[in-house]
Design a protein around this motif. Structure first.
Motif, PDB file in Angstrom:
ATOM      1  N   GLU A  83     -10.934  -0.935  -0.180  1.00  0.00           N
ATOM      2  CA  GLU A  83      -9.737  -1.794  -0.485  1.00  0.00           C
ATOM      3  C   GLU A  83      -8.799  -0.694  -1.352  1.00  0.00           C
ATOM      4  OE1 GLU A  83      -8.987  -4.549  -1.802  1.00  0.00           O
ATOM      5  OE2 GLU A  83     -11.161  -5.477  -0.368  1.00  0.00           O
ATOM      6  N   VAL A  84      -8.538   0.980  -1.104  1.00  0.00           N
ATOM      7  CA  VAL A  84      -8.368   1.630  -1.068  1.00  0.00           C
ATOM      8  C   VAL A  84      -7.091   1.905   0.420  1.00  0.00           C
ATOM      9  CG1 VAL A  84      -8.306   4.024  -1.442  1.00  0.00           C
ATOM     10  CG2 VAL A  84      -8.945   2.974  -2.926  1.00  0.00           C
ATOM     11  N   ALA A  85      -8.024   1.730   0.897  1.00  0.00           N
ATOM     12  CA  ALA A  85      -7.954   2.032   2.652  1.00  0.00           C
ATOM     13  C   ALA A  85      -6.441   1.202   2.561  1.00  0.00           C
ATOM     14  CB  ALA A  85      -8.572   2.336   3.339  1.00  0.00           C
ATOM     15  N   LYS A  86      -7.051   0.321   2.662  1.00  0.00           N
ATOM     16  CA  LYS A  86      -6.007  -1.733   2.508  1.00  0.00           C
ATOM     17  C   LYS A  86      -5.017  -1.280   2.213  1.00  0.00           C
ATOM     18  CE  LYS A  86      -9.531  -4.918   3.234  1.00  0.00           C
ATOM     19  NZ  LYS A  86     -10.065  -6.444   3.153  1.00  0.00           N
ATOM     20  N   ALA A  87      -4.961  -0.620   0.327  1.00  0.00           N
ATOM     21  CA  ALA A  87      -3.080  -0.131  -0.419  1.00  0.00           C
ATOM     22  C   ALA A  87      -2.770   0.931   0.090  1.00  0.00           C
ATOM     23  CB  ALA A  87      -4.061   0.096  -1.445  1.00  0.00           C
TER      24      ALA A  87
END
Length: 510
Positions: A83-87
């Motif tokens: 999720e951090v990578a997507k953000a």
């Protein structure tokens, strides 16, 4: 945990990884994720601060803590990292107004991309370190890599392409991210990364398409100007036979992009459709009438006066015609049905007769020989209009390279080869046009370079020779009278070449 206590736990995890509470790392990542995606993320300075804090957290966290298996929040660390990578990928993506502002949005987006690229490199380096560590220390690195690979790839492709929002530094960082991603996934190429290096390994294209899908529908695909380029570039990397299984996911976005009002998007969509036509089996294209859908989607583009678009459409149609013809059945006891190639050629000839723009004339002329060759003997259906177009184009100077005239001569030669029984009644018209062309080129002292002149004279002479064979030697007899009165050495040389070649290869029928 209260916000103050959460902040304190995060600071402990960032400053002293070994002394942090078991759940502090997950809480710290969750807080940064909320700052990147939640309500405070509307402020650019809040997101920029979160990105810097994330860099400090990654710097202070060992890979054993990121990918260890334990209870509490740590169990969800691979999902959290994903999720951090997507953000991060969304934070670095160009805004919709970047298309309108052009280079004005470039420096800001490029600066964010360079910063985010450094974070992706940190994350991938953690995965690489975890992979080389003993298995019991970092058992979750594979799950973490699966979550990170998709957003890292989308980011790398978005910022490695030559686009207004990029800069040399951001493109370099994006290239490093892509190289690191291929290295950590043991893939020798982007194509291998997408489709899988071997039959046992599943490719990552479904994950990439799943990430792009929310941004590739009719309502949202223009919110991020990079999405269409990432999709197009990714699609071009996947070839036969792997593309077939992803046809349902790649054909609708390609049609959507092609159907836009902007010429740039039309061209991009047509190129995507062309790639699909080339790399998907005929049976799959004919199933559910997909080939007809593609044909009707791009046929209307032929009415647009944009030569780049016309070029892309004609190239796609030429490869689509064999697919469409597979669905037609000719029993041999009746006239052959009109094909899609007939329909397109008829429209092209209509446009060519009235076209005065040089770039469009060259585009049409460049593809006309292929259309005539594609129809073969059936091009006799269009013989009258082809004759008018060829003669008309041979009369007009086409610039120093004379591309249109050269292609018209090639078209005439192919046409005579296939329709030779109908050529003798057109002898006078074609002979006058060819002789006029030779005389014009011979008298041209300044405009056309010598190599181009020689090519024109050689092609025109070749057409005269073929015309003579179609007319059973009549051309040679008519040209013999010209030799008695012609004083131009270039014209005389061409006529003598026709005589020599016709004498060495007497007419025996085509």
């Amino acid at each position: 945990m209260e916000p103050a206590g959460e902040e304190e736990a995060w600071r402990e995890g960032a400053s002293s990884p070994g002394a942090a509470a078991p759940s502090a790392l997950g809480l710290a990542f969750s807080k940064i994720l909320r700052r990147l995606t939640g309500r405070p993320a509307r402020r650019r300075d809040a997101r920029a601060t979160a990105v810097k804090d994330l860099g400090a957290l990654l710097e202070a966290t060992a890979c054993e803590r990121l990918f260890a298996r334990s209870g509490g929040a740590r169990r969800k660390m691979p999902e959290t990292l994903g999720e951090v990578a997507k953000a991060l990928e969304k934070y670095a993506s160009p805004p919709r107004e970047a298309e309108a502002r052009g280079d004005a949005a470039g420096p800001e987006v490029a600066a964010r991309a360079a910063e985010v690229g450094a974070l992706f490199l940190q994350l991938l380096s953690k995965v690489e370190a975890a992979r080389s560590a003993p298995g019991e220390l970092c058992p979750e690195w594979r799950a973490g890599l699966r979550r990170l690979a998709g957003p890292a790839y989308v980011f790398a492709v978005t910022h490695s392409l030559e686009q207004p929002w990029g800069s040399p530094s951001s493109r370099d960082v994006a290239g490093e991210v892509l190289a690191a991603l291929l290295r950590v996934t043991d893939c020798g190429s982007v194509a291998g990364f997408l489709r899988g290096e071997n039959q046992e390994e599943e490719g990552r294209l479904p994950v990439i398409l799943g990430l792009l899908k929310p941004s590739l529908n009719k309502e949202s695909w223009k919110n991020n100007p990079a999405v269409k380029h990432v999709f197009s570039w990714t699609l071009q990397q996947v070839t036969r036979p792997w593309l077939t299984q992803y046809l349902e996911s790649t054909l609708p976005p390609s049609l959507l992009i092609s159907d836009d009002y902007q010429t740039e998007n039309k061209i991009l969509g047509v190129r995507c459709l062309h790639h699909i036509v080339l790399n998907v089996p005929v049976a799959d294209l004919l199933q559910y009438n997909r080939a007809q859908v593609i044909y009707h989607a791009i046929f209307n583009h032929l009415y647009m006066p944009e030569y780049h678009l016309i070029e892309a459409v004609l190239l796609c149609l030429l490869d689509l015609f064999p697919v469409l013809e597979k669905a037609q059945h000719w029993t041999g006891d009746a006239a052959r049905p009109t094909t899609h190639c007939d329909e397109v050629l008829q429209l092209i000839l209509t446009h060519m007769e009235a076209e005065h723009r040089l770039l469009l004339r060259r585009t049409y002329a460049r593809n006309l020989p292929t259309f005539v060759g594609r129809l073969g003997i059936l091009s006799v259906r269009h013989l009258k209009r082809l004759e008018r177009v060829i003669v008309g184009y041979l009369e007009v100077y086409d610039g120093p390279e004379e591309e249109a005239r050269l292609k018209m001569l090639e078209t005439l030669k192919v046409l005579m080869y296939y329709t030779w029984p109908r050529i003798s009644c057109r002898l006078v018209v074609l002979l006058k046009a060819l002789l006029k062309l030779i005389c014009d080129v011979a008298r041209d002292q300044n405009l056309t370079p010598e190599p181009v002149k020689n090519a024109l004279l050689e092609e025109a002479t070749g057409c005269l020779i073929v015309l003579d064979h179609c007319c059973q030697g009549q051309v040679k007899d008519l040209l013999a009278r010209i030799l008695l009165s012609c004083e131009d050495s270039t014209v005389v040389s061409c006529i003598r070449q026709v005589h020599q070649d016709c004498d060495s290869m007497p007419y025996h029928g085509m």
